[in-house]
Design an enzyme around this catalytic site. Sequence first.
Site, PDB file in Angstrom:
ATOM      1  N   MET A 100       0.851  -1.185   0.000  1.00 33.80           N
ATOM      2  CA  MET A 100       0.000   0.000   0.000  1.00 33.80           C
ATOM      3  C   MET A 100       0.892   1.242   0.000  1.00 33.80           C
ATOM      4  O   MET A 100       1.783   1.379   0.843  1.00 33.80           O
ATOM      5  CB  MET A 100      -0.910   0.033   1.224  1.00 33.80           C
ATOM      6  N   HIS A 101       0.617   2.132  -0.944  1.00 39.63           N
ATOM      7  CA  HIS A 101       1.314   3.419  -1.004  1.00 39.63           C
ATOM      8  C   HIS A 101       0.666   4.367  -0.005  1.00 39.63           C
ATOM      9  O   HIS A 101      -0.560   4.502   0.033  1.00 39.63           O
ATOM     10  CB  HIS A 101       1.213   4.020  -2.409  1.00 39.63           C
ATOM     11  N   CYS A 102       1.480   5.024   0.805  1.00 35.31           N
ATOM     12  CA  CYS A 102       1.038   6.022   1.775  1.00 35.31           C
ATOM     13  C   CYS A 102       1.763   7.310   1.393  1.00 35.31           C
ATOM     14  O   CYS A 102       2.987   7.401   1.555  1.00 35.31           O
ATOM     15  CB  CYS A 102       1.424   5.606   3.191  1.00 35.31           C
TER      16      CYS A 102
END
Length: 136
Positions: A100-102
């Site tokens: 997951m990109h944050c």
Amino acid sequence: MRGQKRPQSCVFCSPLDRVVFESDEFIAFHDIKPDATVHLLVIPREHYGTVKELTGDNLPMVKRMYSLGQQLLEERGFSGENARFGFHRPPFNSIHHLHMHCLGLPFKPRRASLMFPEHGRAWFIPADRLIEKLAT
């Protein structure tokens, strides 16, 4: 669905020098090529390929990933409209390990906003939309 057998070629399955968080379930680290002021990746320790392989059974894990990502960005001063969370969909994912990109905005460079659209596109699904999808 449990994690898959760990492939030898998965760069995310190895320890990294950019780690900002570790638990028995997740690792979070700085992206090697950041597209925003802060660009972290949250990955499960167990190997899962992509979002396309997830089922409703994975919903609790994805919720925990999202919560962790929010916490990590909040600790760095990003929340609300200044934060974006999501997953690239195949074949647009660069690594075959769920991540997951944050993103703590703004984007750097600005064109990176096209890779991580707020409302999603064929190549990117926001974390909250994935959660809704897995819940149905």
